[in-house]
Scaffold this motif. Structure first.
Motif, short mmCIF file in Angstrom:
data_model
loop_
_atom_site.label_atom_id
_atom_site.label_comp_id
_atom_site.label_asym_id
_atom_site.label_seq_id
_atom_site.Cartn_x
_atom_site.Cartn_y
_atom_site.Cartn_z
N SER A 75 -16.87 -14.64 -9.53
CA SER A 75 -15.49 -15.03 -9.24
C SER A 75 -15.42 -16.46 -8.72
CB SER A 75 -14.86 -14.08 -8.23
OG SER A 75 -14.76 -12.77 -8.75
N VAL A 76 -16.37 -16.85 -7.87
CA VAL A 76 -16.41 -18.21 -7.34
C VAL A 76 -16.59 -19.21 -8.48
CG1 VAL A 76 -17.78 -19.80 -5.94
CG2 VAL A 76 -17.20 -17.54 -5.05
N LEU A 77 -17.44 -18.89 -9.45
CA LEU A 77 -17.72 -19.81 -10.56
C LEU A 77 -16.54 -20.00 -11.50
CD1 LEU A 77 -21.37 -18.67 -11.36
CD2 LEU A 77 -20.65 -20.89 -10.44
N THR A 78 -15.52 -19.11 -11.41
CA THR A 78 -14.34 -19.27 -12.27
C THR A 78 -13.31 -20.20 -11.64
OG1 THR A 78 -13.14 -17.38 -11.29
CG2 THR A 78 -14.64 -16.91 -13.12
N ARG A 79 -13.47 -20.60 -10.39
CA ARG A 79 -12.49 -21.44 -9.73
C ARG A 79 -12.57 -22.88 -10.24
NH1 ARG A 79 -8.75 -18.58 -8.28
NH2 ARG A 79 -8.02 -20.32 -6.98
N PRO A 80 -11.44 -23.59 -10.25
CA PRO A 80 -11.44 -24.98 -10.73
C PRO A 80 -12.45 -25.86 -10.00
CG PRO A 80 -9.19 -24.19 -10.49
CD PRO A 80 -10.08 -23.12 -9.91
N ALA A 81 -12.66 -25.59 -8.72
CA ALA A 81 -13.60 -26.41 -7.95
C ALA A 81 -15.03 -26.26 -8.43
CB ALA A 81 -13.51 -26.05 -6.47
N ALA A 82 -15.30 -25.22 -9.23
CA ALA A 82 -16.66 -25.01 -9.75
C ALA A 82 -16.80 -25.49 -11.19
CB ALA A 82 -17.02 -23.53 -9.67
N SER A 83 -15.85 -26.27 -11.68
CA SER A 83 -15.90 -26.70 -13.08
C SER A 83 -17.08 -27.62 -13.36
CB SER A 83 -14.60 -27.42 -13.45
OG SER A 83 -14.40 -28.57 -12.61
N ALA A 84 -17.66 -28.20 -12.31
CA ALA A 84 -18.83 -29.07 -12.51
C ALA A 84 -20.12 -28.28 -12.68
CB ALA A 84 -18.97 -30.02 -11.32
N LEU A 85 -20.04 -26.96 -12.63
CA LEU A 85 -21.24 -26.13 -12.69
C LEU A 85 -21.28 -25.34 -14.00
CD1 LEU A 85 -21.20 -24.70 -9.05
CD2 LEU A 85 -22.54 -26.64 -9.91
N ARG A 86 -22.48 -24.97 -14.39
CA ARG A 86 -22.69 -24.09 -15.53
C ARG A 86 -23.63 -22.98 -15.11
NH1 ARG A 86 -18.98 -26.32 -16.79
NH2 ARG A 86 -18.49 -27.60 -18.62
N SER A 87 -23.37 -21.79 -15.60
CA SER A 87 -24.20 -20.64 -15.29
C SER A 87 -24.73 -20.04 -16.58
CB SER A 87 -23.39 -19.59 -14.51
OG SER A 87 -24.17 -18.45 -14.25
N ALA A 88 -26.04 -19.93 -16.67
CA ALA A 88 -26.66 -19.34 -17.86
C ALA A 88 -28.05 -18.86 -17.50
CB ALA A 88 -26.73 -20.37 -18.99
N ALA A 89 -28.42 -17.73 -18.08
CA ALA A 89 -29.76 -17.18 -17.92
C ALA A 89 -30.15 -17.06 -16.45
CB ALA A 89 -30.78 -18.03 -18.68
N GLY A 90 -29.19 -16.66 -15.61
CA GLY A 90 -29.50 -16.43 -14.21
C GLY A 90 -29.69 -17.68 -13.39
N ARG A 91 -29.22 -18.84 -13.90
CA ARG A 91 -29.41 -20.10 -13.19
C ARG A 91 -28.11 -20.89 -13.21
NH1 ARG A 91 -33.99 -21.92 -11.33
NH2 ARG A 91 -34.11 -24.09 -10.65
N ILE A 92 -27.83 -21.58 -12.11
CA ILE A 92 -26.62 -22.38 -12.00
C ILE A 92 -27.02 -23.85 -11.93
CG2 ILE A 92 -24.59 -22.89 -10.58
CD1 ILE A 92 -24.77 -19.97 -9.60
N THR A 93 -26.48 -24.65 -12.85
CA THR A 93 -26.83 -26.06 -12.93
C THR A 93 -25.56 -26.89 -12.97
OG1 THR A 93 -26.89 -25.96 -15.34
CG2 THR A 93 -28.97 -25.59 -14.17
N LEU A 94 -25.73 -28.18 -12.73
CA LEU A 94 -24.62 -29.11 -12.88
C LEU A 94 -24.35 -29.34 -14.35
CD1 LEU A 94 -25.66 -31.66 -10.12
CD2 LEU A 94 -23.66 -30.17 -10.06
N ALA A 95 -23.09 -29.32 -14.72
CA ALA A 95 -22.73 -29.54 -16.12
C ALA A 95 -23.16 -30.93 -16.54
CB ALA A 95 -21.22 -29.39 -16.30
N GLY A 96 -23.85 -31.01 -17.71
CA GLY A 96 -24.28 -32.29 -18.26
C GLY A 96 -25.47 -32.90 -17.55
N ALA A 97 -26.10 -32.13 -16.65
CA ALA A 97 -27.26 -32.69 -15.94
C ALA A 97 -28.39 -32.95 -16.92
CB ALA A 97 -27.72 -31.71 -14.86
N ASP A 98 -29.07 -34.11 -16.75
CA ASP A 98 -30.18 -34.44 -17.65
C ASP A 98 -31.51 -34.03 -17.07
OD1 ASP A 98 -30.57 -36.18 -15.61
OD2 ASP A 98 -30.39 -38.02 -16.81
N GLY A 99 -31.47 -33.28 -16.00
CA GLY A 99 -32.71 -32.81 -15.38
C GLY A 99 -33.09 -33.66 -14.20
#
Length: 606
Positions: A465-489
């Motif tokens: 539910s937290v990840l659906t909030r607009p304030a979390a739009s900079a994050l991505r969740s996949a395969a059990g991991r949360i990362t910054l959107a567009g992060a190059d590592g």
């Protein structure tokens, strides 16, 4: 159950009214005159001329509305019995004798009704054949002033001569028409006020059903955590019925419990929809004449429905709020009304409205004052928004068990979270991921479970539910991991430089995988190589064998030049690599469906 006169789906529309008033002021006589039924059930009651226990009788008024009376005792020694009858009903027939006027138990009954917040009723001045009603009426009006019952209609009657009885019936009809309609779909909570056995039937209990619907065959629990019983048969107002909806008097024949397992004060409940409460926070309502601000003794008796239990009272600073610690677990919800009775003086100094049936612990200095400030902002009625703002999040089942309405389909995985709280947590999570990336640039993002712990969330669905909030739009969740959107590592420059050097070598000789020593010389350990793989710079085709990410497709294209089938040795020679590289490469080609086996040791490109 004997005494039935008819069978049907349910009784006619009905209201339930409790009598109130001093001993020997004619409550039972009045009920008998209204209904033609003797409410005093026991020979001892009739012999002594006073009501000892609860009596029940009913009548049909003009318009077809049935009124059921709970006739309560007026003698001081039987006040606990009186409270068992008054507790579950929405209105009162307050009786004062013209020849006696306002008396001590009149006041105690008024205190009980005021504590319960009963606002509807009829004031009846009885025995008007013995004395004019004016003085008694004036005394009663003065006593009722400033209470919820101030201004209720008054009728002067004589049950002996019949004077005023028609006016009383009319007033009762008006009262019945103005009572709020119960919710037939509500969860059942039936407080047992009588429990006995009948030969051939077994355990029978009676009570006043306020809300909800009961049907023959329904399962109920004895208390929130007690055994299950089944409604084997049912009567209401002298009729055997298949179903009833509140508000109504009802007798249930139960299967699954002995009579001593469902005594007076027991609550029969819809299974799974009620939690037991041993500690609650309440808003106090001082009784008539009680000092303000109110201060209560520490040890009192709490009454709700037909139940009574010892209670320890903790006042919350100098406020109208208190924390109650019950001697028994009670199925309570937000908005429930309690009576608090002083066992020493037998007075009722206050009522209480439940604000929180699951309050937080008070462990630090100043917690009581802070808790009172929080409670001051709460409504007495159940409200999901208020509960979530206060708690942050809650299980849907808990909210419903506390009496808080929750729309069907709301929440995720059985949880609700306050929007403002979720927004604040989303912002915290973005900061947390940034900090973790700076701390460990080789492994961007954080495991979802680590994020949940960092936010102190009790369930993974709340994190969703937290990840659906607009304030979390900079994050991505996949395969059990949360990362910054567009992060190059965020690879350190030294690691990226080593990877670029290795990629240059592989560009010149795509299948010359570096040895462990060569990787070590480049400063590429396991964590650095894993980071390069996540960043799409390198790919591990076998244990310790690293090539460029496109090496597998390039190998398939190059091997297509060989006549099929080809052997591993022919493939190795054609690619200019070693057996260390060729064998895991062939396995990977086959797993991806790019090659297939032919015979014992042959391969061909698909």
């Amino acid at each position: 159950m004997k005494g039935r006169s008819a069978t049907g789906d349910g009784p006619a529309p009905a209201v339930v009214i409790a009598t109130a008033g001093h001993v020997d002021h004619g409550k039972s006589t009045l009920v008998r005159a209204l209904t033609g039924t003797e409410p005093d059930r026991w020979a001892e009651e009739r012999r002594r001329g006073l009501t000892i226990d609860l009596g029940f009788a009913s009548t049909v008024l003009d318009g077809g509305v049935t009124v059921a009376f709970v006739d309560v005792p007026g003698h001081r020694r039987f006040v606990a019995n009186m409270l068992a009858g008054v507790g579950p009903v929405p209105a009162a027939l307050f009786v004062v004798a013209a020849d006696d006027g306002w008396m001590p138990q009149s006041q105690e009954h008024l205190e009980a009704l005021a504590a319960l917040g009963v606002r509807r009723g009829v004031l009846v001045i009885t025995r008007c054949d013995l004395m004019e009603p004016d003085l008694a009426l004036a005394e009663a009006r003065e006593a009722l002033a400033g209470t919820p019952l101030a201004g209720i209609p008054a009728v002067a009657v004589s049950a002996v001569t019949g004077a005023g009885m028609d006016a009383l019936r009319s007033a009762l009809a008006d009262l019945a028409g103005g009572l709020p309609r119960p919710d037939p779909g509500a969860d059942v909570r039936l407080w047992v006020d009588r429990s006995f056995t009948i030969g051939g039937a077994g355990t029978v209990v009676t009570g006043t059903l306020g809300d909800g619907t009961l049907r023959v065959g329904d399962a109920l629990t004895v208390g929130a955590d007690g055994r299950r019983v089944t409604v084997r048969g049912m009567q209401s107002l002298g009729r055997e019925v298949r179903s009833v909806s509140g508000t109504v008097r009802v007798a249930l024949n139960l299967r699954g419990a002995a009579v001593d397992e469902v005594p007076r004060g027991t609550a029969l409940l819809t299974p799974g929809r009620w939690w037991g409460a041993e500690v609650v926070d309440v808003r106090l309502a001082p009784g008539p004449g009680a000092p303000k601000p109110i201060r209560l003794p520490e040890n009192m008796t709490a009454h709700i429905g037909s139940a009574s239990t010892p209670v320890r009272v903790r006042m919350l600073a100098d406020s109208p709020f208190a924390r109650l610690h019950f001697g028994d677990s009670l199925p309570l919800r937000v908005g429930d009304r309690l009576i608090l009775r002083d066992p020493g003086t037998h007075r009722i100094p206050a009522g209480a409205a439940v604000l929180d049936p699951s309050p937080p612990a008070l462990t630090r200095r100043g917690d009581a004052r802070r808790r009172a400030e929080t409670l001051a902002g709460l409504p007495e009625g159940p409200d999901a928004g208020s509960e979530l703002r206060r708690r942050g999040w809650a299980r849907i089942n808990d909210l419903r068990a506390w009496g808080v309405p929750v729309p069907e389909g709301a929440g995720r995985g059985g949880w609700l979270i306050d929007d403002a709280v979720a927004d604040a947590l989303a912002a915290r999570l973005v900061t947390f991921v940034h900090e973790e990336d700076r701390r460990d640039p080789l492994e961007p993002g954080v495991p979802a479970e680590a994020a949940r712990h960092a936010l102190a969330l009790p369930d993974a669905h709340l994190l969703e539910s937290v990840l659906t909030r607009p304030a979390a739009s900079a994050l991505r969740s996949a395969a059990g991991r949360i990362t910054l959107a567009g992060a190059d590592g965020g690879l350190p420059e030294s690691v990226r430089a080593a990877a670029d050097e290795l990629r240059g070598r592989l560009h010149r000789n795509p299948f010359a995988a570096p040895t462990a020593r060569e990787l070590d010389e480049l400063g590429l350990g396991r964590r650095e190589l894993a980071a390069c793989a996540r960043d799409g710079l390198l790919a591990e085709i076998g244990s310790g064998v690293w090539l460029a990410p496109d090496a597998v497709e390039l190998a398939a294209t190059t091997l297509r030049e060989l006549p099929a089938p080809f052997s591993p040795s022919e493939a190795r020679a054609h690619l200019g690599t070693s057996r260390r590289v060729m064998m895991p490469l062939l396995e990977l080609l086959a797993r991806r469906g790019l090659t297939r086996r032919v015979g014992d040791d042959g391969h061909e490109v698909v």
